[in-house]
Write an enzyme that holds these catalytic residues in place. Structure first.
Site, PDB file in Angstrom:
ATOM      1  N   ASP A   1      27.538  42.559  48.952  1.00  0.00           N
ATOM      2  CA  ASP A   1      28.436  43.707  47.293  1.00  0.00           C
ATOM      3  C   ASP A   1      27.872  43.465  46.040  1.00  0.00           C
ATOM      4  O   ASP A   1      26.160  43.146  46.047  1.00  0.00           O
ATOM      5  CB  ASP A   1      29.747  42.644  47.635  1.00  0.00           C
ATOM      6  CG  ASP A   1      29.243  41.235  47.419  1.00  0.00           C
ATOM      7  OD1 ASP A   1      28.021  40.782  46.726  1.00  0.00           O
ATOM      8  OD2 ASP A   1      29.570  40.028  48.295  1.00  0.00           O
TER       9      ASP A   1
ATOM     10  N   HIS B   1      36.985  33.726  50.881  1.00  0.00           N
ATOM     11  CA  HIS B   1      36.328  34.799  51.415  1.00  0.00           C
ATOM     12  C   HIS B   1      34.962  34.811  52.060  1.00  0.00           C
ATOM     13  O   HIS B   1      34.671  33.760  51.424  1.00  0.00           O
ATOM     14  CB  HIS B   1      36.533  36.448  49.946  1.00  0.00           C
ATOM     15  CG  HIS B   1      35.708  35.687  48.936  1.00  0.00           C
ATOM     16  ND1 HIS B   1      35.952  35.961  47.668  1.00  0.00           N
ATOM     17  CD2 HIS B   1      34.330  34.953  48.587  1.00  0.00           C
ATOM     18  CE1 HIS B   1      35.082  36.121  46.793  1.00  0.00           C
ATOM     19  NE2 HIS B   1      34.071  34.688  47.234  1.00  0.00           N
TER      20      HIS B   1
ATOM     21  N   ASN C   1      38.881  30.907  47.755  1.00  0.00           N
ATOM     22  CA  ASN C   1      39.594  31.265  48.862  1.00  0.00           C
ATOM     23  C   ASN C   1      39.260  31.989  50.360  1.00  0.00           C
ATOM     24  O   ASN C   1      39.994  32.341  50.650  1.00  0.00           O
ATOM     25  CB  ASN C   1      40.321  32.476  47.782  1.00  0.00           C
ATOM     26  CG  ASN C   1      39.061  33.428  47.486  1.00  0.00           C
ATOM     27  OD1 ASN C   1      38.237  33.369  48.376  1.00  0.00           O
ATOM     28  ND2 ASN C   1      39.383  34.667  47.363  1.00  0.00           N
TER      29      ASN C   1
ATOM     30  N   GLU D   1      38.607  39.545  51.098  1.00  0.00           N
ATOM     31  CA  GLU D   1      39.207  38.420  49.926  1.00  0.00           C
ATOM     32  C   GLU D   1      40.468  38.458  51.353  1.00  0.00           C
ATOM     33  O   GLU D   1      41.063  38.866  51.901  1.00  0.00           O
ATOM     34  CB  GLU D   1      40.354  39.283  49.194  1.00  0.00           C
ATOM     35  CG  GLU D   1      39.002  39.515  47.784  1.00  0.00           C
ATOM     36  CD  GLU D   1      38.400  38.249  47.309  1.00  0.00           C
ATOM     37  OE1 GLU D   1      38.195  37.456  47.515  1.00  0.00           O
ATOM     38  OE2 GLU D   1      38.450  38.594  45.850  1.00  0.00           O
TER      39      GLU D   1
HETATM   40  P1  PGA Z   1      29.388  31.062  44.792  1.00  0.00           P
HETATM   41  O1  PGA Z   1      30.220  32.037  44.934  1.00  0.00           O
HETATM   42  O2  PGA Z   1      28.328  30.197  45.609  1.00  0.00           O
HETATM   43  O3  PGA Z   1      29.272  31.814  43.216  1.00  0.00           O
HETATM   44  O4  PGA Z   1      30.268  29.945  45.040  1.00  0.00           O
HETATM   45  C1  PGA Z   1      30.306  31.883  46.672  1.00  0.00           C
HETATM   46  C2  PGA Z   1      31.284  33.172  46.977  1.00  0.00           C
HETATM   47  O5  PGA Z   1      31.591  33.739  46.233  1.00  0.00           O
HETATM   48  O6  PGA Z   1      30.754  33.992  48.113  1.00  0.00           O
END
Ligand code: PGA
Length: 247
Positions: A67, A138, A136, A143
């Site tokens: 992304d 995702h 969450n 999301e």
């Molecule tokens: P993080 O993010 O590695 O900074 O915890 C993971 C994500 O949002 O996929």
């Protein structure tokens, strides 16, 4: 789904890098799907180490990132393009033309998403996709309430994601509200998936992802349907699974 529990973040990063390295050794022209965020930083530094000691070479490797924030230029320090250069691409022998990241500044987002999907297809599909997981649930920027059939598309970030990602910005207001992300279908088409999670704040999501019902409300739960997923956790992220002793 294979679950591997590491002692700590360093061991998690080494195990993940070793899995990617073995993919590269077995298929030197592999197509790798890459992730950003705090979780894979240790994995990338281990990969750089393995490259420097000549265990692996990236000269024929092709990469596709999951992304990119919508509206951020590649030179913006908060862009994922910048992140990837800083943590991986500047330190290895990957060819510039083999690096793919969605263009967050594209004039026509629809065309950009189509172009990205076509490039993945032209490369022969993703051999191994690296993933983190959001608090969450995702994966990529897919999301909660995502459409499982979505391919690369423009997404609106969840409030929880904006809050979580504000740690990388001066303040919450500066976090872009939209991003271009591979869709769940794009991710599910990868031949192998390697998901990493560390820290206690991921423990409940990891439990639900593995044991809960498969639902768009928890996007990562769809991985239960993928035939080749390896999940590497530290003791904290694995703590809700109970079957594992925290080392
Ligand atoms: P993080 O993010 O590695 O900074 O915890 C993971 C994500 O949002 O996929």
């Amino acid at each position: 789904m294979r679950i591997v529990v590491a002692r700590d973040y360093l061991e998690l990063s080494k195990k993940a890098a070793n899995m990617l390295a073995s993919q590269i050794i077995l298929k030197p022209n592999s197509v790798l799907g890459l992730a950003t965020g705090a979780t894979p930083i240790g994995t990338y530094s281990e990969l750089v180490r393995l490259y420097k000691e000549e265990t692996i070479s990236f000269c024929d490797i092709i990469t596709f990132n999951l992304d990119e924030y919508y509206g951020l230029d590649v030179d913006n320090k908060q862009s994922y393009s910048y992140f990837m250069k800083e943590h991986l691409f500047h330190h290895i022998n990957i060819k510039k033309e083999n690096i793919h990241i969605p263009n967050g500044k594209a004039q026509d987002i629809f065309l950009e998403c189509k172009r990205y999907e076509a490039a993945i297809k032209d490369a022969g599909g993703i051999d191994m996709q690296l993933l983190g997981i959001g608090r969450n649930g995702h994966i990529g920027f897919n999301e909660p309430d995502v459409k499982f059939e979505a391919m690369t598309h423009l997404v609106t970030l969840d409030e929880d994601t904006i809050g979580a990602n504000s740690r990388f910005f001066k303040d919450k207001e500066q976090v872009p509200r939209q991003a271009i992300s591979m869709g769940i279908k794009t991710i599910m088409h990868s031949r192998k998936i390697l998901l990493l999670a560390n820290g206690i704040e991921k423990a409940d999501m990891i439990y639900e992802m593995i044991n809960g019902k498969i639902t768009p409300e928890l996007p990562a739960s769809v991985l239960q349907l993928h035939p080749d997923v390896t999940v590497i956790l530290d003791g904290n992220a694995a703590s809700a699974l109970k079957i594992y002793e925290i080392p």
